[in-house]
Design a protein around this motif. Structure first.
Motif, PDB file in Angstrom:
ATOM      1  N   VAL A  87     -18.968   7.389  -2.874  1.00  0.00           N
ATOM      2  CA  VAL A  87     -18.805   8.298  -1.741  1.00  0.00           C
ATOM      3  C   VAL A  87     -17.750   9.331  -2.122  1.00  0.00           C
ATOM      4  CG1 VAL A  87     -17.009   6.921  -0.590  1.00  0.00           C
ATOM      5  CG2 VAL A  87     -18.448   8.464   0.757  1.00  0.00           C
ATOM      6  N   LEU A  88     -17.971  10.571  -1.739  1.00  0.00           N
ATOM      7  CA  LEU A  88     -17.095  11.669  -2.130  1.00  0.00           C
ATOM      8  C   LEU A  88     -16.295  12.157  -0.924  1.00  0.00           C
ATOM      9  CD1 LEU A  88     -16.324  13.467  -4.534  1.00  0.00           C
ATOM     10  CD2 LEU A  88     -18.199  14.991  -3.904  1.00  0.00           C
ATOM     11  N   VAL A  89     -14.966  12.086  -1.040  1.00  0.00           N
ATOM     12  CA  VAL A  89     -14.058  12.576  -0.001  1.00  0.00           C
ATOM     13  C   VAL A  89     -13.309  13.771  -0.575  1.00  0.00           C
ATOM     14  CG1 VAL A  89     -12.095  12.030   1.486  1.00  0.00           C
ATOM     15  CG2 VAL A  89     -13.798  10.258   0.965  1.00  0.00           C
ATOM     16  N   THR A  90     -13.357  14.906   0.104  1.00  0.00           N
ATOM     17  CA  THR A  90     -12.703  16.116  -0.390  1.00  0.00           C
ATOM     18  C   THR A  90     -11.697  16.630   0.624  1.00  0.00           C
ATOM     19  OG1 THR A  90     -14.371  17.607   0.553  1.00  0.00           O
ATOM     20  CG2 THR A  90     -14.801  16.751  -1.655  1.00  0.00           C
ATOM     21  N   THR A  91     -10.691  17.337   0.137  1.00  0.00           N
ATOM     22  CA  THR A  91      -9.761  18.034   1.025  1.00  0.00           C
ATOM     23  C   THR A  91     -10.275  19.454   1.246  1.00  0.00           C
ATOM     24  OG1 THR A  91      -8.384  18.767  -0.824  1.00  0.00           O
ATOM     25  CG2 THR A  91      -7.822  16.657   0.201  1.00  0.00           C
ATOM     26  N   LEU A 102     -19.018  17.407 -10.268  1.00  0.00           N
ATOM     27  CA  LEU A 102     -18.768  15.970 -10.246  1.00  0.00           C
ATOM     28  C   LEU A 102     -19.996  15.200  -9.762  1.00  0.00           C
ATOM     29  CD1 LEU A 102     -15.114  15.491  -8.924  1.00  0.00           C
ATOM     30  CD2 LEU A 102     -16.076  14.560 -11.035  1.00  0.00           C
ATOM     31  N   LYS A 103     -20.625  15.693  -8.721  1.00  0.00           N
ATOM     32  CA  LYS A 103     -21.826  15.035  -8.201  1.00  0.00           C
ATOM     33  C   LYS A 103     -22.917  14.966  -9.266  1.00  0.00           C
ATOM     34  CE  LYS A 103     -23.392  16.183  -4.178  1.00  0.00           C
ATOM     35  NZ  LYS A 103     -23.825  17.035  -3.047  1.00  0.00           N
ATOM     36  N   ALA A 111     -25.262   6.652 -11.274  1.00  0.00           N
ATOM     37  CA  ALA A 111     -24.864   6.279  -9.915  1.00  0.00           C
ATOM     38  C   ALA A 111     -25.453   7.243  -8.898  1.00  0.00           C
ATOM     39  CB  ALA A 111     -23.341   6.268  -9.802  1.00  0.00           C
ATOM     40  N   SER A 112     -25.358   6.867  -7.643  1.00  0.00           N
ATOM     41  CA  SER A 112     -25.814   7.721  -6.549  1.00  0.00           C
ATOM     42  C   SER A 112     -24.631   8.064  -5.655  1.00  0.00           C
ATOM     43  CB  SER A 112     -26.892   7.010  -5.721  1.00  0.00           C
ATOM     44  OG  SER A 112     -26.379   5.797  -5.186  1.00  0.00           O
ATOM     45  N   VAL A 113     -24.648   9.280  -5.116  1.00  0.00           N
ATOM     46  CA  VAL A 113     -23.628   9.703  -4.143  1.00  0.00           C
ATOM     47  C   VAL A 113     -24.188   9.429  -2.754  1.00  0.00           C
ATOM     48  CG1 VAL A 113     -22.310  11.637  -3.219  1.00  0.00           C
ATOM     49  CG2 VAL A 113     -22.690  11.449  -5.686  1.00  0.00           C
ATOM     50  N   THR A 114     -23.502   8.567  -2.004  1.00  0.00           N
ATOM     51  CA  THR A 114     -24.018   8.138  -0.698  1.00  0.00           C
ATOM     52  C   THR A 114     -23.618   9.056   0.441  1.00  0.00           C
ATOM     53  OG1 THR A 114     -22.102   6.718  -0.303  1.00  0.00           O
ATOM     54  CG2 THR A 114     -23.993   5.736  -1.454  1.00  0.00           C
ATOM     55  N   GLY A 196     -20.841  15.080   6.023  1.00  0.00           N
ATOM     56  CA  GLY A 196     -22.166  15.498   5.625  1.00  0.00           C
ATOM     57  C   GLY A 196     -23.218  14.644   6.322  1.00  0.00           C
ATOM     58  N   PRO A 197     -24.477  14.985   6.154  1.00  0.00           N
ATOM     59  CA  PRO A 197     -25.546  14.243   6.820  1.00  0.00           C
ATOM     60  C   PRO A 197     -25.779  12.869   6.173  1.00  0.00           C
ATOM     61  CG  PRO A 197     -26.474  15.921   5.376  1.00  0.00           C
ATOM     62  CD  PRO A 197     -24.996  16.137   5.368  1.00  0.00           C
ATOM     63  N   ASP A 198     -26.100  11.897   7.012  1.00  0.00           N
ATOM     64  CA  ASP A 198     -26.550  10.585   6.555  1.00  0.00           C
ATOM     65  C   ASP A 198     -25.588   9.934   5.554  1.00  0.00           C
ATOM     66  OD1 ASP A 198     -28.335   8.473   6.646  1.00  0.00           O
ATOM     67  OD2 ASP A 198     -29.524   9.225   4.962  1.00  0.00           O
ATOM     68  N   VAL A 199     -24.319   9.856   5.924  1.00  0.00           N
ATOM     69  CA  VAL A 199     -23.323   9.209   5.067  1.00  0.00           C
ATOM     70  C   VAL A 199     -23.506   7.697   5.130  1.00  0.00           C
ATOM     71  CG1 VAL A 199     -20.866   8.862   4.641  1.00  0.00           C
ATOM     72  CG2 VAL A 199     -21.695  11.088   5.443  1.00  0.00           C
TER      73      VAL A 199
END
Length: 316
Positions: A87-91, A102-103, A111-114, A196-199
């Motif tokens: 999971v990607l958390v950004t400021t 990065l994604k 891997a997959s980004v959820t 984002g959508p569908d986290v």
């Protein structure tokens, strides 16, 4: 008998002689001084030209090295995160180009980004810490245990960790889909995040930030992001906090983490996410997190090595 007029004339003559001496002396001195300054200016000009040439050569080498890292990166990370989830958390100051790169590399690592969650400027604003703390406390999922620390960064990190990350032992969600939706919805309504959508929950987390914080409350803002990342690491199978070299300074989130041995013992940091090499290091650091390790990577003075598995040059 010496008259008053004699004294006045004598004093005037002395001042006149002094003035003439100063003028004559300064004229000779100025000639020598100007000649010396002209020589020094020429020498300094040559030094500046040499330094500029060296800088241009080093920049060219760095560009070539980063291009090489960009072309070889997918091969280096291939399979490193096979069948894993991130999971990607950004400021709010993180660069979209760094996030997208990065994604892409995470996908090339298998891997997959959820999902993605952006922390807004209000999230780390010291003046908003009390409202954030109130929202987080109200949204705490049933059965979850939050740290006793009362700062908003740690508590918000605990909330995000409980809904965004899978249990590191069982790889199962730590909260229900309804609790995940409620947490992100409440934080969004409060102006603290943009989701984002569908986290969905993931095993690992990347926290991507920008440069060092500046202005009033810079240290507090950096500390909030540092605590969120540290708590996310504690909540799942691992986390990496990444930014650029400026973020490793004292008023940057990475700098705060690297100054805290309790944080660096579990949380990995990468300070050159704006380069291909740094993004490769980030993926390798996630793999190291899965294996139970942690480290400080990049090009800043407080990094321990350029990348996981790479020995730092002598003197670092």
């Amino acid at each position: 008998m010496i008259s008053l007029r004699y004294h006045v004339v004598s004093i005037a003559a002395c001042f006149l002689a002094l003035a003439v001496g100063v003028v004559l002396g300064s004229t000779a001195l100025n000639g020598t001084l100007l000649s010396g300054l002209a020589g020094e200016k020429k020498d300094l000009g040559s030094q500046v030209a040499d330094l500029e040439a060296q800088r241009n050569a080093l920049n060219a080498r760095l560009t070539d090295a980063d291009a090489f890292a960009g072309s070889m990166g997918p091969k280096v990370v291939a399979g490193a995160l096979d069948k894993r989830s991130v999971v990607l958390v950004t400021t709010d100051d993180a660069r979209p180009a760094d996030r997208d790169a990065l994604k892409q590399l995470i996908g090339q690592a298998g891997a997959s980004v959820t999902g993605e969650v952006q922390l807004t400027s209000a999230f780390a604003n010291p003046e908003k810490s009390d409202p954030l703390r109130d929202v987080v406390t109200r949204l705490q999922p049933a059965g979850s245990k939050f740290p006793t620390a009362g700062d908003s960064g740690t508590l918000a990190g605990a909330l995000l960790g409980s809904v965004l990350l899978l249990d590191k032992t069982t790889a199962k969600p730590q909260s229900s889909p309804e609790e995940l939706s409620a947490a992100l919805g409440g934080l969004t309504d409060g102006g603290f995040v943009k989701a984002g959508p569908d986290v969905k929950p993931a095993q690992l987390a990347i926290v991507l930030t920008g440069a060092q914080a500046t202005g009033d409350g810079a240290g507090d803002r950096a500390a909030t992001i540092a605590r969120v990342a540290t708590q996310l690491d504690r909540s799942g199978a691992g986390a990496v906090l990444v930014g650029d070299a400026g973020s490793a300074d004292g008023t940057g989130a990475l700098g705060v983490v690297r100054a805290d041995t309790s944080a660096t013992s579990i949380l990995s940091t990468v300070d050159n996410a704006d380069t291909s090499a740094g993004r490769v290091s980030t993926v390798l650091a996630l793999k190291e997190q899965l294996d139970g390790g942690a480290g400080r990577y990049g090009v800043a003075g407080n990094a321990q090595a350029p990348a996981p598995g790479v020995t730092a040059p002598a003197g670092n």
